[in-house]
Scaffold this active site. Structure first.
Site, PDB file in Angstrom:
ATOM      1  CG  ASP A  35      -3.679  -1.289  -2.827  1.00 18.50           C
ATOM      2  OD1 ASP A  35      -3.750  -2.448  -2.364  1.00 18.50           O
ATOM      3  OD2 ASP A  35      -2.865  -0.967  -3.710  1.00 18.50           O
ATOM      4  CB  SER A 199       7.954   2.299 -18.893  1.00 12.46           C
ATOM      5  OG  SER A 199       9.045   3.167 -19.203  1.00 12.46           O
TER       6      SER A 199
HETATM    7  C1  LIG Z   1      -1.484  -4.009   2.212  1.00 14.54           C
HETATM    8  C2  LIG Z   1      -0.762  -3.987   0.928  1.00 14.54           C
HETATM    9  C3  LIG Z   1      -1.231  -3.454  -0.281  1.00 14.54           C
HETATM   10  C4  LIG Z   1      -0.197  -3.657  -1.196  1.00 14.54           C
HETATM   11  C5  LIG Z   1      -0.131  -3.244  -2.634  1.00 14.54           C
HETATM   12  N1  LIG Z   1      -1.290  -3.470  -3.369  1.00 14.54           N
HETATM   13  N2  LIG Z   1       0.816  -4.273  -0.541  1.00 14.54           N
HETATM   14  C6  LIG Z   1       2.107  -4.678  -1.103  1.00 14.54           C
HETATM   15  N3  LIG Z   1       0.474  -4.482   0.767  1.00 14.54           N
END
Ligand SMILES: Cc1cc(CN)n(C)n1
Length: 330
Positions: A35, A199
């Site tokens: 993430d 952007s």
């Molecule tokens: C568990 C999780 C990770 C994210 C994005 N960083 N979201 C929106 N939810």
């Protein structure tokens, strides 16, 4: 180049991608969501109550000879979608895609939100943002990549996510066979701990020029959709027959048989652009004959979010050494 590569499996209809991660000695295996929109590495653990676990793999530090408790340390994550998790911290050996970090802070979950309990495809997250938004207390901890980078050929990682197909993350090298066009780089502003960039504009469908309007947002592999400013969203759906904002779905929907136009966003001064195919923008069936759009409003977030819908339309280079974000078609 170091063949440091991790296969990323698409889960739940391209809602999220997980990669195999080993933690501990002997290695315990997990499916974690890389993430770039957060900076905590956390995993379901034996500390959780059984009501909070639904088949996920549980990290047990007591079964790892290399685990060392970081006494007095806690962590507490809250995500944009309202989900949360928290617990204690151990250092342990973590391996992702052939890259090993010894003594990586591993945040073990003592509490997880129902969204995580229900998500049987995922055992936790690997934050690939910047350490400044790590939630560890009393002292913030570095991400897996920040700890790995000094030993990699290049201080960068790449994301090559694919539509309804396995993709890959590479650490420390750029696979020249993985992208078709030159890579165009944008400056990254990491001051908020995110891969934040701007952007210069966008185009709907096969329009030749771009609408010059700055779209400032984060590139976030942990967010599924493409969340944009209301004026851009309204312009886009103005070209989708019958599209309406539906209260019951809290977003733009349209008849599932509607032909949905592509969406392109420019990189750098607009010379290069990334085109998101219309097919990706007809994201999910609502079950009543309407479909939910892959483009939605970023209202309330404070910036736009180039999530997986955008990322899987390109080959993306997260260059932490030079604070650049590279985009290429593939
Ligand atoms: C568990 C999780 C990770 C994210 C994005 N960083 N979201 C929106 N939810």
């Amino acid at each position: 180049p170091d063949e440091d590569s991790a296969d990323a499996e698409p889960q739940l209809g391209d809602e999220e991608w997980t990669v195999p991660v080993s933690i501990g000695t002997p290695p315990q295996g997990f499916k974690l969501d890389l993430d770039t929109g957060s900076s905590d590495l956390w995993v379901f653990s034996t500390l959780l109550s059984k009501e909070e676990v639904n088949g996920q793999s549980l990290y047990d530090p007591n079964k790892s000879t290399t685990a060392a408790k970081m006494t007095g340390y806690t962590w507490d994550c809250h995500y944009g979608d309202g989900s949360f998790s928290s617990g204690y911290i151990y250092q342990d050996t973590v391996t992702i895609g052939g890259v090993t970090v010894a003594k990586q802070p591993v945040e073990v979950a003592k509490t997880v939100a129902p969204q995580f309990t229900q998500d049987t495809a995922l055992d936790g997250l690997v934050g690939l943002g910047f350490w400044t938004i790590n939630t560890a207390e009393p002292k913030k901890q570095k991400t897996f990549f920040e700890n790995a980078a000094p030993n990699l050929e290049k201080g960068l990682f790449t994301a090559d996510l694919k539509h309804e197909a396995p993709g890959s993350y590479n650490f420390g090298w750029i696979d020249e066979n993985a992208h078709a066009s030159n890579i165009t780089y944008a400056d990254v502003d990491s001051s908020d701990g995110y891969w934040m960039w701007t952007s210069p504009g966008y185009a709907v469908g096969d329009a030749k020029g771009i609408n010059k309007t700055a779209i400032r947002g984060i590139t976030d592999t942990g967010t599924t959709l493409l969340l944009l400013p209301d004026d851009v969203v309204d312009t886009y759906y103005g070209q989708v027959d019958g599209a309406t904002w539906a209260e019951e779905w809290s977003g733009y929907v349209f008849d599932c048989n509607t032909t949905v136009p592509d969406f392109s966003f420019a990189v750098d001064n607009g010379t290069a652009k990334v085109t998101v195919p219309g097919e990706y923008l007809n994201y999910a069936e609502n079950g009543d004959g309407t479909c939910y759009g892959g483009i939605q409003s970023d209202y309330g977030v404070g910036f736009s979010i180039f999530g997986d819908i955008a990322i899987k339309s390109a080959f993306v280079v997260f260059d932490q050494q030079n604070l650049k974000l590279g985009w290429a078609s593939k």
